[in-house]
Design an enzyme around this catalytic site. Structure first.
Site, PDB file in Angstrom:
ATOM      1  N   VAL A 141     -19.494 -24.721  30.923  1.00 38.75           N
ATOM      2  CA  VAL A 141     -20.622 -25.638  30.787  1.00 38.75           C
ATOM      3  C   VAL A 141     -21.118 -26.012  32.180  1.00 38.75           C
ATOM      4  O   VAL A 141     -20.335 -26.374  33.060  1.00 38.75           O
ATOM      5  CB  VAL A 141     -20.219 -26.901  30.004  1.00 38.75           C
ATOM      6  CG1 VAL A 141     -21.426 -27.815  29.811  1.00 38.75           C
ATOM      7  CG2 VAL A 141     -19.639 -26.519  28.661  1.00 38.75           C
TER       8      VAL A 141
ATOM      9  N   LYS B 149     -24.417 -24.166  28.210  1.00 40.40           N
ATOM     10  CA  LYS B 149     -23.131 -23.606  27.829  1.00 40.40           C
ATOM     11  C   LYS B 149     -23.260 -22.084  27.872  1.00 40.40           C
ATOM     12  O   LYS B 149     -23.955 -21.481  27.041  1.00 40.40           O
ATOM     13  CB  LYS B 149     -22.724 -24.093  26.436  1.00 40.40           C
ATOM     14  CG  LYS B 149     -21.346 -23.618  26.002  1.00 40.40           C
ATOM     15  CD  LYS B 149     -21.027 -24.095  24.587  1.00 40.40           C
ATOM     16  CE  LYS B 149     -20.773 -25.581  24.545  1.00 40.40           C
ATOM     17  NZ  LYS B 149     -19.491 -25.961  25.114  1.00 40.40           N
TER      18      LYS B 149
ATOM     19  N   ASP C 200     -13.929 -27.854  14.478  1.00 40.45           N
ATOM     20  CA  ASP C 200     -13.198 -27.978  15.744  1.00 40.45           C
ATOM     21  C   ASP C 200     -13.301 -29.408  16.256  1.00 40.45           C
ATOM     22  O   ASP C 200     -13.678 -29.641  17.403  1.00 40.45           O
ATOM     23  CB  ASP C 200     -13.756 -26.982  16.768  1.00 40.45           C
ATOM     24  CG  ASP C 200     -12.822 -26.820  17.982  1.00 40.45           C
ATOM     25  OD1 ASP C 200     -11.633 -27.201  17.866  1.00 40.45           O
ATOM     26  OD2 ASP C 200     -13.270 -26.335  19.025  1.00 40.45           O
TER      27      ASP C 200
ATOM     28  N   GLY D 221     -13.957 -23.905  29.163  1.00 44.03           N
ATOM     29  CA  GLY D 221     -13.108 -23.897  27.991  1.00 44.03           C
ATOM     30  C   GLY D 221     -12.730 -22.497  27.583  1.00 44.03           C
ATOM     31  O   GLY D 221     -12.956 -21.524  28.318  1.00 44.03           O
ATOM     32  N   GLY D 222     -12.169 -22.379  26.388  1.00 48.00           N
ATOM     33  CA  GLY D 222     -11.692 -21.087  25.909  1.00 48.00           C
ATOM     34  C   GLY D 222     -12.809 -20.154  25.505  1.00 48.00           C
ATOM     35  O   GLY D 222     -12.606 -18.940  25.409  1.00 48.00           O
ATOM     36  N   MET D 223     -14.021 -20.691  25.242  1.00 47.83           N
ATOM     37  CA  MET D 223     -15.120 -19.846  24.798  1.00 47.83           C
ATOM     38  C   MET D 223     -16.277 -19.802  25.772  1.00 47.83           C
ATOM     39  O   MET D 223     -17.081 -18.870  25.733  1.00 47.83           O
ATOM     40  CB  MET D 223     -15.628 -20.345  23.444  1.00 47.83           C
ATOM     41  CG  MET D 223     -14.643 -20.201  22.319  1.00 47.83           C
ATOM     42  SD  MET D 223     -15.280 -20.849  20.758  1.00 47.83           S
ATOM     43  CE  MET D 223     -15.259 -22.603  21.061  1.00 47.83           C
TER      44      MET D 223
END
Length: 732
Positions: A28, A43, A137, A23-25
């Protein structure tokens, strides 16, 4: 290309097996916790976030807070840490897929499935909101659906940590689900999560998001300045309650949304209970057989308005029970098919006619003597032919029924009965033996007729204009008792009052009547007036002194609602203890009244001041001013750097303590005094080594390059000097 982390061991504990998502951050991975021998979701944050110390500190605090949130529909946070440049979170591993995968596969979902999927998400968010957490979110990617059907929401605290740590303060998330206040940089609360839930429910019901644009800023602009339309504009036939639910959650003003997840959960389950099976199982157009042309993504359809049907015969129906909805040039047309149509025969076909007496059909008896059967309609009369008219029999010419056909034994028995009947008739006198008075009989008949007339007149008056007459109950709701009784009296009714509790009608006013308004009843029937005593009040239980969980159970038992929960530090009460409530215990309130609670966060942590190097008295004063206690150690120590009488060390050196905590201070005796021996005439290297072992710093001055390496002079020499002093050697 293979991922470099796959196959490695993170923090000597988590064996990385495979990559699950990116993902953007973060990325996983599926990993195995070798200590507990279980699968976990690892993560790993992207390097630009892992390099920010402020962010890592914030993430650690958020992870600890999220780890305290335990709920069946929230993904648990198990661990957090750093392994060199790798910053990671360890979470519960949910084997399955995300809600995003389900929407991508099926598109628009039936209302029953959509409500069933979002119910545990709302329940999990409600528990988080009650504990003081905000997700920030909420989106389909963060809703995990396990293979065994469990539904959980994940990534609590991560969005908040990123928002707090980034220099711009911009939230890292999916712009399609951002609330207007987050777009504008305003503080977020539980209602921001509700907005995202509403957008997500809209997408589940319609298969698309309400706002679209070529760049994210266009979508963000629509969140702030636009309005989410009803899902039924894209899915005709959708229940109006679902439109209202989506638009309630996605109101631009947070004040017009549900206050938190628990408030939304109650309304969501109420709607699920009251919708019909047909409304719950409505198939979206894209999933229905013979689906219509889909609506364009930029098409904004108005609320449901149905024009008048066009003139002419109704359109032909398709298969029984098939409903079809089409969008043609932006105009919606609905065609409803009736499963069991009923045909009505027109008035001109086969009417029913009442025939006069002379035209009624004669019984199928033999005609009387002298009359032939020519007047009887033969059985073979053609349909539609005129039926012949039969004249009624004369008074002295009745048509006897046909004689029955009897057996011999039955005939003998009938003959005997006839003989006995004739004998009884012969024994009965033909005229009375006692003649009455004709005048008296006439008077009696007159009396009887007059009484009957009086009874008939009385009954007519009783049921026409008297107490037995029917009348309509007037409207008495929200009237005073006197006004209501006068209205009933004017209508001819008598009334009695009964006191009842009512949450809506003020005390002293009439709630309603029995029989109800508009009922047609006889005037002699009594009418009951229900007079409001106001809302029924219940005393609030004592909640202070117990835990927050005990307070929730107490409110549920008393049928009260949990209001805002505020936390504050308290030196006496342990963390989680209820300090106070509003309204206070014993107050009489309505059922369902929200009760605000103040909960203890435990003693307030106080920072420990650093006093090393300060004089003893000054250090003690600084620690006391910070709300702590200073304890001076009995034994002093030598210190090369700290002068005598100053604080040489403290324990703890930093961090926090609760109020009244103790800080131990060690006082310096100053530097140790050491005798400096003479090394004149010795080799310079040996002299320098010996002096350094004694704790001195050595400075060497070479004369003529120090060719011989012999100490010619030393300063100081043969005297006591403080440890750490500089000894100068002159070497030739």
């Amino acid at each position: 290309m293979s991922d470099p982390l796959v196959g490695t061991l993170v923090d000597n504990r988590y064996a990385v097996r495979s990559k699950l998502a990116r993902g953007g951050m973060s990325t996983v991975y599926l990993a195995v916790d070798q200590r507990l021998e279980r699968d976990v979701a690892l993560k790993v944050l992207h390097p630009h976030l892992a390099a920010d110390d402020n962010f890592l500190g914030r993430l650690g605090r958020e992870a600890k807070a999220a780890a305290r949130l335990s709920h069946p529909h929230v993904v648990g946070v198990l661990d957090q840490g750093n392994d060199g440049p790798t910053a990671y979170l360890v979470m519960e591993y949910i084997k399955g897929h995300t809600l995003r995968d389900l929407i991508n596969e099926k598109g628009a979902l039936p209302p029953r499935l959509a409500l069933a999927l979002i119910d545990p998400v709302v329940e999990g968010l409600g528990a988080a909101h009650a504990a003081g957490f905000i997700h920030r979110d909420v989106k389909p990617e963060n809703v995990l659906i396990s293979d065994d059907g469990r539904i959980k929401i994940g990534d609590f605290g991560l969005a908040r940590a990123v928002t707090t740590a980034t220099s711009t303060g911009a939230l890292i998330g999916t712009v399609a689900y951002l609330s207007p206040e987050l777009v504008l940089g305003r503080p977020a609360d539980a209602r921001s999560d509700i907005y995202s839930l509403g957008i997500m429910l809209y997408e589940m019901l319609t298969g698309r998001q309400p706002f679209d644009g070529e760049v994210p800023i266009q979508v963000a602009y629509q969140h702030v300045h636009g309005t989410v339309g009803p899902p039924s504009a894209l899915v005709p036939g959708l229940a109006a309650e679902l439109d209202e639910l989506v638009q309630w959650c996605t109101a631009s003003d947070p004040e017009n949304r549900p206050v938190d997840g628990n408030a939304l959960l109650q309304e969501l389950r109420h709607i699920r209970t009251n919708l019909t099976d047909a409304e719950l199982d409505l198939r979206p157009p894209a999933a229905a057989a013979g689906a219509a042309v889909p609506v364009r993504g930029d098409q904004q359809l108005p609320p449901r308005r149905y024009p008048s049907p066009p003139p002419g015969p109704p359109p032909s129906r398709g298969p029984a029970g098939a409903d079809k909805t089409e969008f043609i040039d932006g105009t919606r047309t609905d065609t409803v098919h009736v499963q069991h149509p009923t045909e009505v025969i027109g008035r001109t076909n086969n009417p029913t006619t009442v025939m006069p007496y002379g035209q009624r059909a004669a019984p199928a008896y033999p005609p009387p003597p002298g009359q032939s059967r020519s007047n009887v309609q033969p059985s073979g009369l053609a349909p539609g032919a005129a039926r012949p008219t039969l004249s009624p029999p004369d008074e002295d010419q009745a048509w006897p029924p046909p004689p029955p056909v009897l057996g011999k034994r039955a005939q003998r028995k009938a003959d005997k009965e006839d003989e006995r009947a004739r004998a009884r008739a012969a024994a009965t006198p033909a005229r009375t033996l006692r003649e009455g008075n004709p005048r008296r009989r006439g008077v009696l008949w007159v009396i009887i007729l007059v009484v009957a007339a009086l009874l008939a007149t009385g009954a007519g008056w009783f049921f026409g204009m008297g107490p037995g007459a029917a009348a309509s109950i007037p409207s008495v709701a929200n009237k005073t008792v006197a006004q209501a009784q006068q209205l009933l009296s004017d209508a001819g009714f008598r009334s009695v009052t009964r006191d009842v509790f009512d949450d809506d009608v003020p005390s002293g006013l009439v709630v309603g009547s029995e029989p109800a308004e508009g009922a047609e009843v006889r005037k002699f029937q009594p009418v009951s007036l229900f007079v409001s005593k106001g809302p029924q009040l219940f005393p609030l239980p004592e909640l202070a002194g117990g835990t927050l969980e005990e307070a929730k159970n107490g409110l549920n038992a008393a049928e009260m609602a949990l209001g805002p929960v505020t936390e504050q530090f308290n030196e006496q009460a342990p963390a989680g203890t209820v300090l106070s409530q509003d309204p206070s215990a014993g107050t009489d309130v309505r059922r369902g009244t929200p009760v605000s609670l103040v909960v203890s966060k435990g003693p307030e942590p106080l920072p420990v001041p650093v006093v090393v190097g300060q004089e003893q008295d000054d250090a003690v004063d600084a620690i006391t001013a910070a709300g702590l206690q200073a304890d001076v150690a009995g034994e002093q120590v030598f210190s090369r750097d700290i002068p005598k009488g100053a604080v040489s060390s403290q324990a703890p050196a930093d961090g926090t303590l609760t109020r009244g905590g103790t800080v131990t201070l060690t006082i310096s005796k100053g530097p140790r005094m050491v005798e400096v021996p003479s090394y004149i005439g010795k080799q310079a290297k040996d002299a320098e080594q010996a002096l350094r072992q004694l704790g001195f710093d050595v400075k060497v001055n070479n004369i003529l390059g120090g060719f011989f390496g012999t100490v010619r002079d030393q300063d100081p020499v043969n005297t006591e000097v403080p440890e750490g002093s500089v000894i100068t050697l002159t070497v030739v």
